[in-house]
Design an enzyme around this catalytic site. Sequence first.
Site, short mmCIF file in Angstrom:
data_model
loop_
_atom_site.label_atom_id
_atom_site.label_comp_id
_atom_site.label_asym_id
_atom_site.label_seq_id
_atom_site.Cartn_x
_atom_site.Cartn_y
_atom_site.Cartn_z
N GLN A 95 0.85 -1.20 0.00
CA GLN A 95 0.00 0.00 0.00
C GLN A 95 0.88 1.25 0.00
OE1 GLN A 95 -3.52 -0.53 2.93
NE2 GLN A 95 -2.00 -2.02 3.60
N ASN A 96 2.19 1.03 0.16
CA ASN A 96 3.10 2.17 0.30
C ASN A 96 3.45 2.76 -1.06
OD1 ASN A 96 3.02 1.45 2.95
ND2 ASN A 96 5.02 0.46 2.97
N HIS A 113 -1.60 1.43 -4.15
CA HIS A 113 -2.00 2.83 -3.90
C HIS A 113 -1.10 3.82 -4.64
CE1 HIS A 113 -4.27 1.65 0.06
NE2 HIS A 113 -4.96 1.37 -1.03
N GLY A 180 2.57 -4.60 8.97
CA GLY A 180 2.62 -3.15 9.20
C GLY A 180 1.47 -2.36 8.62
N THR A 181 0.27 -2.91 8.73
CA THR A 181 -0.90 -2.14 8.26
C THR A 181 -2.00 -2.20 9.30
OG1 THR A 181 -2.55 -1.91 6.50
CG2 THR A 181 -1.64 -4.13 6.81
N ASN A 206 2.78 -7.27 12.97
CA ASN A 206 2.53 -5.84 13.12
C ASN A 206 3.02 -5.39 14.50
OD1 ASN A 206 1.50 -3.51 11.88
ND2 ASN A 206 -0.51 -3.69 12.85
N LEU A 207 3.08 -4.06 14.66
CA LEU A 207 3.50 -3.56 15.97
C LEU A 207 2.42 -3.84 17.01
CD1 LEU A 207 5.89 -2.07 17.20
CD2 LEU A 207 4.71 0.09 16.75
N GLU A 208 1.17 -3.74 16.57
CA GLU A 208 0.04 -3.98 17.48
C GLU A 208 -1.11 -4.60 16.69
OE1 GLU A 208 -1.54 0.60 17.26
OE2 GLU A 208 -0.10 0.02 18.81
N ALA A 224 8.87 -4.24 12.99
CA ALA A 224 9.06 -5.00 11.75
C ALA A 224 10.50 -5.49 11.59
CB ALA A 224 8.65 -4.14 10.55
C1 BJW Z 1 4.52 -0.94 12.67
C2 BJW Z 1 5.64 -0.23 13.01
C3 BJW Z 1 6.83 -0.94 13.05
C4 BJW Z 1 4.03 1.14 13.06
N1 BJW Z 1 6.83 -2.24 12.77
N2 BJW Z 1 4.53 -2.24 12.39
C5 BJW Z 1 -16.88 2.48 4.76
C6 BJW Z 1 -16.65 1.13 5.00
C7 BJW Z 1 -15.72 0.40 4.24
C8 BJW Z 1 -15.00 1.03 3.24
C9 BJW Z 1 -15.24 2.36 3.00
C10 BJW Z 1 -16.16 3.07 3.75
N3 BJW Z 1 -16.17 4.34 3.32
C11 BJW Z 1 -15.28 4.45 2.31
C12 BJW Z 1 -14.69 3.25 2.11
C13 BJW Z 1 -13.64 2.92 1.11
C14 BJW Z 1 -12.30 3.57 1.47
C15 BJW Z 1 -11.92 3.18 2.90
O1 BJW Z 1 -11.41 2.10 3.14
N4 BJW Z 1 -12.13 4.06 3.85
C16 BJW Z 1 -11.86 3.71 5.24
C17 BJW Z 1 -11.00 4.81 5.87
C18 BJW Z 1 -13.16 3.47 5.93
N5 BJW Z 1 -11.34 3.05 0.54
C19 BJW Z 1 -11.13 3.61 -0.63
O2 BJW Z 1 -11.70 4.65 -0.96
C20 BJW Z 1 -10.21 2.90 -1.60
N6 BJW Z 1 -10.87 2.70 -2.83
C21 BJW Z 1 -11.97 1.94 -2.94
O3 BJW Z 1 -12.48 1.40 -1.98
O4 BJW Z 1 -12.42 1.81 -4.24
C22 BJW Z 1 -13.61 1.06 -4.46
C23 BJW Z 1 -13.40 -0.41 -4.55
C24 BJW Z 1 -14.47 -1.25 -4.40
C25 BJW Z 1 -14.31 -2.61 -4.48
C26 BJW Z 1 -13.08 -3.17 -4.72
C27 BJW Z 1 -12.02 -2.35 -4.88
C28 BJW Z 1 -12.18 -0.97 -4.78
C29 BJW Z 1 -8.96 3.74 -1.85
C30 BJW Z 1 -8.11 3.86 -0.65
C31 BJW Z 1 -6.97 4.82 -0.93
C32 BJW Z 1 -6.04 4.99 0.26
N7 BJW Z 1 -5.12 6.02 0.00
C33 BJW Z 1 -4.06 6.30 0.97
C34 BJW Z 1 -3.21 7.46 0.44
C35 BJW Z 1 -2.32 6.97 -0.71
C36 BJW Z 1 -1.35 8.00 -1.16
C37 BJW Z 1 -0.46 8.50 -0.04
O5 BJW Z 1 0.34 7.74 0.52
O6 BJW Z 1 -0.57 9.68 0.27
O7 BJW Z 1 -3.26 5.13 1.17
S1 BJW Z 1 -4.71 6.66 2.62
C38 BJW Z 1 -3.41 5.80 3.47
O8 BJW Z 1 -3.97 4.65 4.18
C39 BJW Z 1 -2.49 5.25 2.39
C40 BJW Z 1 -2.15 3.90 2.96
O9 BJW Z 1 -1.66 3.06 1.94
C41 BJW Z 1 -3.45 3.45 3.58
C42 BJW Z 1 -3.29 2.38 4.62
O10 BJW Z 1 -2.55 2.81 5.70
P1 BJW Z 1 -1.57 1.79 6.47
O11 BJW Z 1 -0.45 1.40 5.58
O12 BJW Z 1 -2.34 0.71 7.08
O13 BJW Z 1 -0.94 2.77 7.58
P2 BJW Z 1 -1.49 3.12 9.05
O14 BJW Z 1 -0.79 4.33 9.49
O15 BJW Z 1 -2.97 3.13 9.08
O16 BJW Z 1 -1.04 1.88 9.94
C43 BJW Z 1 0.33 1.62 10.20
C44 BJW Z 1 0.44 0.30 10.94
O17 BJW Z 1 1.81 0.00 11.11
C45 BJW Z 1 -0.19 0.32 12.35
O18 BJW Z 1 -0.99 -0.84 12.55
C46 BJW Z 1 1.04 0.28 13.30
O19 BJW Z 1 0.78 -0.48 14.47
C47 BJW Z 1 2.06 -0.42 12.43
N8 BJW Z 1 3.43 -0.05 12.75
N9 BJW Z 1 5.26 1.08 13.29
C48 BJW Z 1 5.64 -2.85 12.47
N10 BJW Z 1 7.98 -0.33 13.42
#
Ligand code: BJW
Length: 236
Positions: A95-96, A113, A180-181, A206-208, A224
């Site tokens: 996702q990164n 992403h 890490g997600t 994951n961390l948690e 990680a």
């Molecule tokens: C460690 C650590 C260490 C820390 N060691 N671990 C209602 C219900 C359900 C879905 C939806 C809803 N309303 C809207 C939606 C859909 C929406 C969505 O999911 N929204 C939710 C917020 C509710 N999704 C979308 O819109 C997506 N598109 C979509 O759904 O299209 C329709 C479709 C339909 C059917 C099939 C397919 C598609 C698009 C999502 C786009 C996300 N974009 C971003 C920005 C990208 C560009 C950028 O980087 O700027 O993507 S948002 C951001 O979140 C980024 C990331 O890739 C994404 C995920 O984040 P991630 O990687 O999980 O990071 P964190 O910070 O959340 O977590 C970090 C983790 O690491 C934590 O758990 C820590 O514990 C851990 N950690 N240090 C190990 N050292």
Amino acid sequence: MSRTKYRSVVVLTGAGVSAESGIATFRDKGGLWENFDIEEYATAEALQRNPVKVLSFYNDRRKDLLNPSIQPNEAHDALAQLEREFDGNFLLVTQNIDNLHERAGNDNVIHMHGELSKYRCMASGHVFDVEGEITHEDICACCSEPGRLRPHVVFFGEMPFEMERIQLALHRCDLFISIGTSGTVYPAADFVRIARHSGAHTVELNLEPSEVQSLFHEQQYGPATEIIPHYVQRVL
Ligand code: BJW
């Protein structure tokens, strides 16, 4: 060569895998969304409303990524070793938008992403590599018009890239590892459900605990750089 019992592995990574390389996650304490409002930066409406602000957000993050202090860490290295030595199908879905997996040596990577190092023409869909900054005044190389370039990333409400290839791999895999997600963003958060339904062994590293932790057969929690190398050795 590996003598693992698995034949096909899909690894999903999120921001946590790059955290110890110095790239901020999104939702942790001190994460990006603590200082930047999602609605103002990660939606198509935000780009339309204030392109200068959104382009500058991605320009700054690209510049940060070029800082020599940002390097792949031991978790990236271990995943590159897994791809090199695993005797079966391997797919890394990240996702990164950083390029640390490629810099560590992974080849079979899908950036669902998008990628920080790419821009796209909103008229033609043509994708360009970019190293420096992109501004709203820049002329698009394919249509010679200003104001048409946007970051090649997936905003909320947009369809992630290569979903068909990902779905196919999830249906075929017998090991699914999520790293890490937070499990808050769909469709990535649903991958464990698909893989598990298809009979795969599912593992969360994951961390948690994530939002979807109960769907995994196995969980390990810690940084990680500590738990990924250890887990990769177990798989190999
Ligand atoms: C460690 C650590 C260490 C820390 N060691 N671990 C209602 C219900 C359900 C879905 C939806 C809803 N309303 C809207 C939606 C859909 C929406 C969505 O999911 N929204 C939710 C917020 C509710 N999704 C979308 O819109 C997506 N598109 C979509 O759904 O299209 C329709 C479709 C339909 C059917 C099939 C397919 C598609 C698009 C999502 C786009 C996300 N974009 C971003 C920005 C990208 C560009 C950028 O980087 O700027 O993507 S948002 C951001 O979140 C980024 C990331 O890739 C994404 C995920 O984040 P991630 O990687 O999980 O990071 P964190 O910070 O959340 O977590 C970090 C983790 O690491 C934590 O758990 C820590 O514990 C851990 N950690 N240090 C190990 N050292």
